[in-house]
Design a protein around this motif. Structure first.
Motif: not given
Length: 272
Positions: A189-190, A206-208, A216-221, A257-258
């Motif tokens: 859940r983010l 995330d674990r990478t 950290w990174r970002k993703v869009a929907t 947000n992990v």
């Protein structure tokens, strides 16, 4: 490989090409060479001509024609004092100097956490001239996952840190995106923020992180469907500018947000 997967991968390749082209712009994020706060009294700063200061809501630059600073808005050489007023979080590509056309270096005025700063953007920055594209994981159709959006009753504000230790930030989140990952028998859940046209943006750990990817990174929907479902394509997870340069003020993820799993898709750490 199915036709559907081929089409999706082709779209991803076009996305990657556009992303790399945007990063390679002459005064884009790969050209940052300094971040400097402005003081109360006019003073010289590193890498730039002129005297710079900020008092209250106003930033000032005093220069002479010999400094060869050009105001970008008017195209005129700066002779005397220029002033500008910005709201917090605003930026202005203010003046330029250097190079054959006098515009090799663009000086960006920014206001962060109520303070004024400048950033220099040099079109001949080594980071830009050595750039050949962001390293990425191979396309993985299994990391295009369907989740559900659970909206908040109203946006929630949460204090966050940013890539710059002196610049605090605030995230406005509009709900949660809930999803599962392949081979993970659990849900994640983010918190998501809203972007243009109702799309959602999720900044996450995330674990990478720290091994193959940046911190950290970002993703869009796209906008959630009428039934609340959203598609998370982690192949399109991107780095913030702070992954490329120490002069960014990019927002870190909110505390929740992990993702306690590796997401081996999208952009890798460009400095490894």
């Amino acid at each position: 490989m199915t036709t559907t997967t081929q089409t999706a991968e082709e779209r991803w390749l076009r996305f990657r090409q556009a992303r790399n082209e945007a990063l390679a712009e002459p005064h884009g994020w790969l050209t940052l060479t300094s971040f400097q706060w402005l003081g109360d009294e006019p003073a010289a700063l590193e890498l730039v001509p002129g005297l710079w200061s900020a008092a209250g809501d106003t930033a000032s630059l005093t220069a002479h024609s010999a400094d060869a600073l050009t105001e970008l808005a008017s195209g005129r050489l700066v002779e005397g004092t220029l002033t500008a007023v910005l709201a917090d979080e605003e930026s202005l590509m203010w003046v330029a100097y250097g190079g054959a056309d006098g515009r090799r270096v663009v000086v960006e005025l920014a206001r962060r956490a109520g303070r004024y700063a400048i950033r220099t953007r040099d079109a001949e920055s080594p980071v830009l001239t050595a750039f050949t594209g962001v390293p990425v994981f191979d396309y993985n159709p299994d990391l295009v996952v369907v989740g559900r959006f659970e909206p908040n009753d109203e946006p929630r504000q949460e204090s966050i840190r940013t890539a710059h230790p002196d610049v605090p930030g605030t995230a406005s989140t509009v709900g949660d995106v809930v999803f599962s990952l392949p081979d993970e028998n659990r849900e994640f859940r983010l918190h998501a923020s809203q972007e243009d046209a109702g799309s959602l943006a999720i900044t996450f750990h995330d674990r990478t992180n720290g091994t193959t990817t940046a911190s950290w990174r970002k993703v869009a929907t796209r906008r959630p469907r009428p039934d609340g479902t959203v598609v998370l394509d982690f192949n399109r997870a991107i780095n913030y500018p702070s992954a490329f340069t120490p002069y960014g003020t990019c927002p870190m993820p909110v505390r929740a947000n992990v993702v306690d799993a590796p997401i081996e898709a999208g952009e890798k750490d460009p400095l490894r």
